[in-house]
Design a protein around this motif. Structure first.
Motif, mmCIF file in Angstrom:
data_model
loop_
_atom_site.group_PDB
_atom_site.id
_atom_site.type_symbol
_atom_site.label_atom_id
_atom_site.label_comp_id
_atom_site.label_asym_id
_atom_site.label_seq_id
_atom_site.Cartn_x
_atom_site.Cartn_y
_atom_site.Cartn_z
ATOM 1 N N TRP B 306 -22.810 15.973 13.179
ATOM 2 C CA TRP B 306 -22.001 15.447 12.072
ATOM 3 C C TRP B 306 -22.660 15.781 10.733
ATOM 4 C CZ3 TRP B 306 -17.932 12.994 9.880
ATOM 5 C CH2 TRP B 306 -18.133 12.107 8.816
ATOM 6 N N LEU B 307 -23.964 15.580 10.636
ATOM 7 C CA LEU B 307 -24.668 15.878 9.381
ATOM 8 C C LEU B 307 -24.658 17.374 9.081
ATOM 9 C CD1 LEU B 307 -27.740 13.453 9.525
ATOM 10 C CD2 LEU B 307 -25.858 13.427 7.867
ATOM 11 N N ALA B 308 -24.810 18.181 10.126
ATOM 12 C CA ALA B 308 -24.784 19.640 9.922
ATOM 13 C C ALA B 308 -23.395 20.083 9.474
ATOM 14 C CB ALA B 308 -25.197 20.357 11.212
ATOM 15 N N VAL B 309 -22.363 19.497 10.067
ATOM 16 C CA VAL B 309 -20.991 19.859 9.695
ATOM 17 C C VAL B 309 -20.725 19.454 8.238
ATOM 18 C CG1 VAL B 309 -18.552 19.315 10.139
ATOM 19 C CG2 VAL B 309 -20.081 19.874 12.050
ATOM 20 N N LYS B 310 -21.194 18.260 7.869
ATOM 21 C CA LYS B 310 -21.013 17.821 6.477
ATOM 22 C C LYS B 310 -21.740 18.744 5.500
ATOM 23 C CE LYS B 310 -22.045 13.416 6.077
ATOM 24 N NZ LYS B 310 -22.020 12.159 5.290
ATOM 25 N N ALA B 311 -22.836 19.370 5.982
ATOM 26 C CA ALA B 311 -23.613 20.266 5.118
ATOM 27 C C ALA B 311 -23.030 21.673 5.114
ATOM 28 C CB ALA B 311 -25.067 20.292 5.570
ATOM 29 N N GLY B 312 -21.910 21.877 5.816
ATOM 30 C CA GLY B 312 -21.239 23.171 5.739
ATOM 31 C C GLY B 312 -21.431 24.086 6.933
ATOM 32 N N PHE B 313 -22.120 23.590 7.959
ATOM 33 C CA PHE B 313 -22.292 24.402 9.160
ATOM 34 C C PHE B 313 -21.188 24.069 10.165
ATOM 35 C CE2 PHE B 313 -26.370 23.990 7.124
ATOM 36 C CZ PHE B 313 -26.836 25.284 7.125
ATOM 37 N N SER B 314 -20.930 24.986 11.063
ATOM 38 C CA SER B 314 -19.908 24.742 12.088
ATOM 39 C C SER B 314 -20.582 24.308 13.385
ATOM 40 C CB SER B 314 -19.108 26.022 12.337
ATOM 41 O OG SER B 314 -19.954 26.990 12.942
ATOM 42 N N PRO B 315 -19.830 23.663 14.277
ATOM 43 C CA PRO B 315 -20.396 23.366 15.602
ATOM 44 C C PRO B 315 -20.906 24.629 16.289
ATOM 45 C CG PRO B 315 -18.347 22.149 15.281
ATOM 46 C CD PRO B 315 -18.476 23.071 14.104
ATOM 47 N N GLU B 316 -20.260 25.778 16.015
ATOM 48 C CA GLU B 316 -20.733 27.044 16.602
ATOM 49 C C GLU B 316 -22.117 27.396 16.055
ATOM 50 O OE1 GLU B 316 -17.598 26.761 15.170
ATOM 51 O OE2 GLU B 316 -16.807 26.339 17.177
ATOM 52 N N ASP B 317 -22.329 27.139 14.770
ATOM 53 C CA ASP B 317 -23.660 27.383 14.199
ATOM 54 C C ASP B 317 -24.708 26.544 14.928
ATOM 55 O OD1 ASP B 317 -22.580 29.056 12.251
ATOM 56 O OD2 ASP B 317 -22.372 27.437 10.782
ATOM 57 N N VAL B 318 -24.348 25.285 15.200
ATOM 58 C CA VAL B 318 -25.297 24.400 15.883
ATOM 59 C C VAL B 318 -25.554 24.918 17.300
ATOM 60 C CG1 VAL B 318 -25.739 22.041 16.696
ATOM 61 C CG2 VAL B 318 -24.605 22.412 14.481
ATOM 62 N N SER B 319 -24.466 25.275 18.023
ATOM 63 C CA SER B 319 -24.638 25.813 19.381
ATOM 64 C C SER B 319 -25.517 27.065 19.355
ATOM 65 C CB SER B 319 -23.280 26.174 19.998
ATOM 66 O OG SER B 319 -22.409 25.070 19.980
ATOM 67 N N GLY B 320 -25.307 27.912 18.364
ATOM 68 C CA GLY B 320 -26.104 29.140 18.267
ATOM 69 C C GLY B 320 -27.577 28.838 18.049
#
Lengths: 336, 336
Positions: B306-320
């Motif tokens: 959630w924090l990463a998404v709010k900072a402009g990253f996508s769930p795909e970025d997190v998975s990567g």
């Protein structure tokens, strides 16, 4: 509020040497002073012991100033356990439970590396927040002796202050001379090795404040007297630029002629602020005696006053609140 | 960054009941999972044990998701020791060292009051800062069983999720039935006494998150799966308005048909967010198996996303990033 106050707790065996510390009613009780100070900031009375820390003559801990400034200005506060005998019964950041050893017999802090590393990690997290300033106070009975030893090892001809009007300068010198003999060094020998000075003669508070200050890259107010000179000297020795640092203390430290606060600060190249508190009109002798050189500073009293002043309060407001808090204490413990 | 992430560590004896928790390679190793999770967030490997927590089948701890999101978004993180066997070797906020007891034999948490009180003090300090949102994750092996027991005692007909694709629902039910018999209560009997439910069946994590959430008056994201339902239910029972709360979890928890996540959240009246992470294309079986119901959530994985998404990253970025971190782990420990 863009500032966060930290109060870093440390113990050193040095505080139990008779005559070296008055940050407790007896040398043995100095062991309890750091957690009791921390608890008093959060509660009406400490929990680990049912009375606030006092000098053998009954002068109240400078935590009363920090508590007063905090009640006025409402700044956020976190306690940091750098290394104490006992944990304070308040939420606190745990860094270590290692206390400084008697440096006449052995190196004071073999664990300095771990303490600096963990404290730096904590500082790095704080650096990611919106805080623009850390105000870092301390409670470390016996800490002016370890500070003076560290400063001497680094080559500063410094005399640190004391919570007693009769600074035990001769006793401090003897202890430091013994420590230097044990370590096989002379004054200035560790000028190029600040971490070795910390390991040989320091205490956990110095190590933790150095670490936090290295991790947090914005403004740092070192809230204390001559002990914060030792922190500054180690930081400078490690290559830190002193421009983002300030030492905030009280006028009582600056006026102490048995110490070399302003001279040593100038030598290190760190600017200073002295809170102009005045207890001369207090109705309580325990507070009036601050004007006679008792206690002087500690638990970030000067830095907390700095925060209150920045928030629009005057030093008189802080003194007035201290008076009120002391009255509350007397009602609870008439024996104080 | 106006958000602060906390990861709250707790242990309960329940995790050592064979079959109840897979948050560790063996029931005994679940005792080390909370500190090891915390350490992995700060280092390349835990220090308290030289391998990351894994399920008995070798699936990696969800801390890898939290670490990935944190490396991307750079949000500040503090570890909170609510009550664990061992302290993590990272700077952390100490609340207690009390672990939850086996509620089949005795009340789980006689120390709930002290934990809630201290945690609330910590939350109150955070409330004075510029932080507008706390994201609170947890690592508590066995915690879905204590959570389910608390929810049942409060009258919710909830089934909590599990880190195993074979949720030990029958075993959980048996343990809870035994606990209720020992305490002499039936489901719903403690609906009006949330703190008694916490004392009888809870764990230190629930107590600490409740306390922090009561002290901090702004937005709170409860980052976890069904365990955070128990936290929400206790908070609601204590009269807190649910409007400032959200539960952030992962899609794997929401999709778990053996649990009642969305139904119970609706019953409590707390909104939810589910991180849409997808590990189906991972080159590693340990991660692909998340799609088969292994692990699912923990260590605030959903909230960190959630924090990463709010900072402009996508769930795909997190998975990567998770993929990259797991590759690094495999290079260090090919046996994983």
């Amino acid at each position: 509020m863009k500032s966060l106050m930290l109060v870093v707790l440390g113990n050193t065996e040095i505080s139990t040497v008779p005559g070296i510390s008055v940050a407790g009613a007896t040398p043995e009780l100095t062991k309890l002073t750091p957690p009791a100070d921390a608890e008093y900031l959060f509660y009406e009375m400490p929990r680990i012991i049912d009375v606030i820390p006092v000098t053998p003559e009954g002068h109240p801990t400078p935590a009363i100033i920090t508590k007063a400034a905090r009640e006025l200005a409402g700044f956020p506060l976190m306690i940091v356990r750098a290394g104490t005998y006992l944990a304070p019964l308040v939420p606190h950041v745990h860094i270590s439970g290692h206390v400084g050893r008697d440096f006449r017999k052995e190196p004071a802090l073999p664990e300095f590396g771990e303490i600096v590393r963990l404290a730096k990690l904590f500082g790095e997290e704080l650096n990611k927040t919106g805080f623009e300033e850390l105000v870092i106070g301390e409670s470390t009975p016996g800490g002016t002796t370890t500070a003076q030893a560290v400063l001497r090892a680094l080559g500063y001809d410094a005399r640190t202050s004391s919570a007693s009007p009769n600074n035990p300068t001769d006793l401090k010198e003897r202890i430091i001379t013994e420590g230097f003999r044990r370590a096989g060094i002379e004054a200035g020998d560790l000028a190029e090795r600040p971490l070795e000075a910390l390991r040989q003669f320091g205490d956990p508070m110095i190590a933790a404040v150095v670490g936090i200050s290295m991790g947090f890259r914005k403004n740092v107010v070192l809230a204390g007297g001559t002990q914060m000179l030792a922190v500054s000297a180690v930081l400078k020795g490690l290559g830190e630029n002193m421009d983002r640092f300030m030492i905030a203390t009280t006028k009582w430290v600056v006026q102490d002629r048995s110490a070399t606060f302003l001279e040593t600060a100038k030598e290190i190249g760190v600017i200073t602020y002295a809170a102009d508190l005045d207890f001369s009109k207090s109705e309580f002798r325990g507070l009036r005696d601050y004007e006679r050189g008792y206690v002087k500073e500690g638990v970030g009293a000067g830095g907390a006053t700095w925060l209150a002043v920045k928030a629009g309060f005057s030093p008189e407001d802080v003194s007035g609140k201290v008076e009120e808090l002391y009255r509350r204490l007397m009602e609870m413990k008439p024996s104080l």
